[in-house]
Design a protein around this motif. Structure first.
Motif, PDB file in Angstrom:
ATOM      1  N   PRO A  10       0.767  -1.384   0.290  1.00 49.68           N
ATOM      2  CA  PRO A  10       0.003   0.138  -0.068  1.00 49.68           C
ATOM      3  C   PRO A  10       0.737   1.248  -0.090  1.00 49.68           C
ATOM      4  O   PRO A  10       1.735   1.382   0.774  1.00 49.68           O
ATOM      5  CB  PRO A  10      -0.894  -0.127   1.297  1.00 49.68           C
ATOM      6  CG  PRO A  10       0.090  -1.077   2.108  1.00 49.68           C
ATOM      7  CD  PRO A  10       0.782  -1.842   1.189  1.00 49.68           C
ATOM      8  N   PRO A  11       0.680   2.088  -0.730  1.00 50.39           N
ATOM      9  CA  PRO A  11       1.409   3.521  -1.010  1.00 50.39           C
ATOM     10  C   PRO A  11       0.621   4.437   0.050  1.00 50.39           C
ATOM     11  O   PRO A  11      -0.246   4.208   0.380  1.00 50.39           O
ATOM     12  CB  PRO A  11       1.230   4.032  -2.347  1.00 50.39           C
ATOM     13  CG  PRO A  11      -0.016   3.449  -2.802  1.00 50.39           C
ATOM     14  CD  PRO A  11      -0.309   2.027  -2.298  1.00 50.39           C
ATOM     15  N   VAL A  12       1.312   5.579   0.277  1.00 49.60           N
ATOM     16  CA  VAL A  12       0.916   6.398   1.178  1.00 49.60           C
ATOM     17  C   VAL A  12       0.709   7.568   0.423  1.00 49.60           C
ATOM     18  O   VAL A  12       1.685   8.262  -0.181  1.00 49.60           O
ATOM     19  CB  VAL A  12       1.917   6.732   2.412  1.00 49.60           C
ATOM     20  CG1 VAL A  12       1.383   7.978   3.091  1.00 49.60           C
ATOM     21  CG2 VAL A  12       2.034   5.485   3.369  1.00 49.60           C
ATOM     22  N   VAL A  13      -0.431   8.470   0.263  1.00 51.38           N
ATOM     23  CA  VAL A  13      -0.702   9.306  -0.427  1.00 51.38           C
ATOM     24  C   VAL A  13      -1.412  10.381   0.287  1.00 51.38           C
ATOM     25  O   VAL A  13      -2.271  10.252   1.032  1.00 51.38           O
ATOM     26  CB  VAL A  13      -1.646   8.928  -1.851  1.00 51.38           C
ATOM     27  CG1 VAL A  13      -2.082  10.303  -2.625  1.00 51.38           C
ATOM     28  CG2 VAL A  13      -1.044   8.127  -2.739  1.00 51.38           C
ATOM     29  N   GLY A  14      -0.830  11.712   0.516  1.00 50.39           N
ATOM     30  CA  GLY A  14      -1.188  12.705   1.180  1.00 50.39           C
ATOM     31  C   GLY A  14      -1.092  12.429   2.542  1.00 50.39           C
ATOM     32  O   GLY A  14      -2.118  12.721   3.509  1.00 50.39           O
ATOM     33  N   LEU A  62      12.248  -3.299  -3.715  1.00 52.01           N
ATOM     34  CA  LEU A  62      11.397  -2.127  -4.012  1.00 52.01           C
ATOM     35  C   LEU A  62      10.487  -1.451  -2.945  1.00 52.01           C
ATOM     36  O   LEU A  62      10.497  -0.315  -2.476  1.00 52.01           O
ATOM     37  CB  LEU A  62      10.954  -2.065  -5.611  1.00 52.01           C
ATOM     38  CG  LEU A  62      11.767  -2.228  -6.664  1.00 52.01           C
ATOM     39  CD1 LEU A  62      10.979  -2.162  -7.928  1.00 52.01           C
ATOM     40  CD2 LEU A  62      12.722  -1.151  -6.681  1.00 52.01           C
ATOM     41  N   GLY A  63       9.724  -2.577  -2.394  1.00 54.56           N
ATOM     42  CA  GLY A  63       8.785  -2.221  -1.347  1.00 54.56           C
ATOM     43  C   GLY A  63       9.585  -1.766  -0.238  1.00 54.56           C
ATOM     44  O   GLY A  63       8.872  -0.804   0.474  1.00 54.56           O
ATOM     45  N   ALA A  71       6.452  -3.259   4.240  1.00 53.47           N
ATOM     46  CA  ALA A  71       6.020  -3.244   3.174  1.00 53.47           C
ATOM     47  C   ALA A  71       7.046  -4.019   2.061  1.00 53.47           C
ATOM     48  O   ALA A  71       6.474  -4.890   0.911  1.00 53.47           O
ATOM     49  CB  ALA A  71       6.299  -1.798   2.356  1.00 53.47           C
ATOM     50  N   GLY A  72       8.306  -4.398   2.561  1.00 52.77           N
ATOM     51  CA  GLY A  72       9.092  -5.350   1.689  1.00 52.77           C
ATOM     52  C   GLY A  72       8.512  -6.962   1.898  1.00 52.77           C
ATOM     53  O   GLY A  72       8.777  -7.587   1.001  1.00 52.77           O
TER      54      GLY A  72
END
Length: 341
Positions: A10-14, A62-63, A71-72
Motif C-alpha cells: 500500500p502506498p501513502v498518498v497525502g 523495491l517495497g 512493505a518489503g
C-alpha cells in the motif's frame, strides 16, 4: 508506488495509506509475466522457481526501499503470488509444455472424483459470475455516462491530466467488477463509511470527484427488477450443476448422495474464491470516510455459496439416476411398511 500497490504494497498518498489494490495493475503484471515466460521461458521446475523468486525479490526490495521492511515483506508475498502465477501460466502455454490435465494428473487422480469434479465446476461457476459482473458494470457505465461526463468536465483537467486520470481509473476498473459480484449476490458494497450499495437499498454520501464513481448504481436502480439480481448467481450455479452432472455421469463407485455432495463442494469452493476476491478489492483509498471501501468478504462468500448450491441442486437432483433409484426404493419400502400395519 502504483506498480507496487498492484502487488499488495500500500502506498501513502497525502498522509493516508491506500490499501485498496489497483487490480488493473495486478492483471497487467500477470500478463507481462505470462508473456515473458511464454516467449522465452524454459519449461523446467528450476526455471519456474528461479523466475518466481527473482520477481518476488525485486518487488520486496523495491517495497522495502519505498515504504520500509513491512512493505518489503508484503512485496515478497505479493510478488511471489503474481509473478509465480503469471510465469506458471506462461510456461504452460509454450508448445513443449505438458497440458494442465497432464500436469495435475498425479494430484487429480488422488482426489475423490466428487471433489475433483466439484473443483472444476466451481471454476466454471466463478468464471461465469465474473462475466456476468463485467456485463453489469458495463450497464452501470452506460446508465451513468451523463454523470461521468459531467464530473470529468467539472474537473477541468488538461490533456495530460485527463490521460493520467483515465489510466488511474483503468487501474481500479477491475475493482468495480469485484464490487458488482457483491452487488449481484445481494450483500452489496460500500464506497465510504456509512454508504451502502445493494439491490434492495442504497445509502450514498459525499464521494470524491472521480468520474468512475459516477457509474455506481443510483437510487433509480434500487428495487424493482434489481432485486432479482441474485438469480444470476443461481443461474451460474445451474451451469456448474450441469458440469457436475456431466462429470459424474457413468462413473463407477458412486453413491446416491455423490451428486449432492459434489454440489455442496462446488458451492463451498466457489464461495471461498469469491471471499478471497473481495479482500484486495476492500480497503482504504483516502482519509476520513474513504477508509471504508469494498464488501464484507465472509458474508459475500457465504451468500454466493448458498446461491450456487441452490442453482446446482436444481440441475443435479432431478437428473441424478442413482438418487432417483434410491428415492424410489425408499418410498417403496415406506409404502410396504404402511401396508403391513
Amino acid at each position: 508506488s502504483l506498480w507496487l500497490a498492484g502487488h499488495g504494497v500500500p502506498p501513502v498518498v497525502g498522509g493516508a495509506q491506500v490499501t485498496l489494490v489497483p487490480l488493473g495493475v495486478t492483471l497487467i503484471a500477470l500478463f507481462t509475466a505470462w508473456a515473458s515466460a511464454r516467449r522465452s521461458g524454459v519449461v523446467d521446475r528450476s526455471a519456474f522457481v528461479s523466475g518466481t523468486v527473482a520477481y518476488a525479490v525485486v518487488v520486496g526490495v523495491l517495497g522495502a526501499s519505498v515504504a520500509g521492511p513491512v512493505a518489503g515483506l508484503r512485496g515478497l508475498v505479493g510478488g511471489a503470488l503474481v509473478g509465480g502465477t503469471g510465469m506458471a501460466a506462461g510456461l504452460l502455454a509454450r508448445p513443449e509444455a505438458p497440458t494442465w490435465r497432464e500436469l495435475t494428473r498425479p494430484w487429480h487422480g488422488r482426489l475423490p472424483i466428487v471433489i475433483a469434479t466439484a473443483a472444476e465446476a466451481a471454476t466454471i461457476a466463478f468464471a461465469s459470475l465474473v462475466v456476468v459482473a463485467a456485463l453489469v458494470v458495463t450497464g452501470w457505465v452506460l446508465a451513468g455516462r451523463t454523470t461521468i461526463v459531467a464530473i470529468a468536465d467539472a474537473l477541468g483537467v488538461d490533456l495530460l491530466g485527463g490521460a493520467v486520470l483515465a489510466l488511474a481509473e483503468l487501474a481500479f476498473a477491475p475493482v468495480l467488477v469485484v464490487w458488482a459480484v457483491a452487488w449481484i449476490a445481494g450483500p452489496g458494497f460500500a464506497v465510504g463509511e456509512g454508504s451502502h450499495f445493494a439491490v434492495d437499498a442504497m445509502t450514498g454520501g459525499t464521494l470524491p470527484a472521480v468520474p468512475m464513481l459516477g457509474a455506481l448504481p443510483g437510487g433509480d436502480v434500487v428495487g424493482g427488477p434489481a432485486v432479482l439480481a441474485p438469480l444470476l448467481v443461481v443461474a451460474c450455479g445451474t451451469v456448474a450443476g450441469w458440469y457436475v452432472h456431466r462429470g459424474l455421469r457413468g462413473r463407477q463407485g458412486l453413491r446416491a448422495w455423490s451428486g449432492s455432495a459434489a454440489c455442496v463442494a462446488t458451492a463451498v469452493i466457489t464461495g471461498l474464491v469469491a471471499a478471497v476476491a473481495m479482500l484486495p478489492a476492500s480497503g482504504a483509498i483516502g482519509p476520513g470516510r474513504m477508509t471504508e471501501l469494498g464488501a464484507p468478504a465472509l458474508l459475500v462468500g457465504g451468500v454466493v455459496a448458498l446461491e450456487v448450491l441452490v442453482g446446482s441442486l436444481l440441475v443435479v437432483l432431478p437428473t441424478d439416476r442413482l438418487l432417483r433409484a434410491a428415492t424410489a426404493q425408499a418410498l417403496l419400502r415406506g409404502w410396504q411398511r404402511l401396508r403391513r400395519r
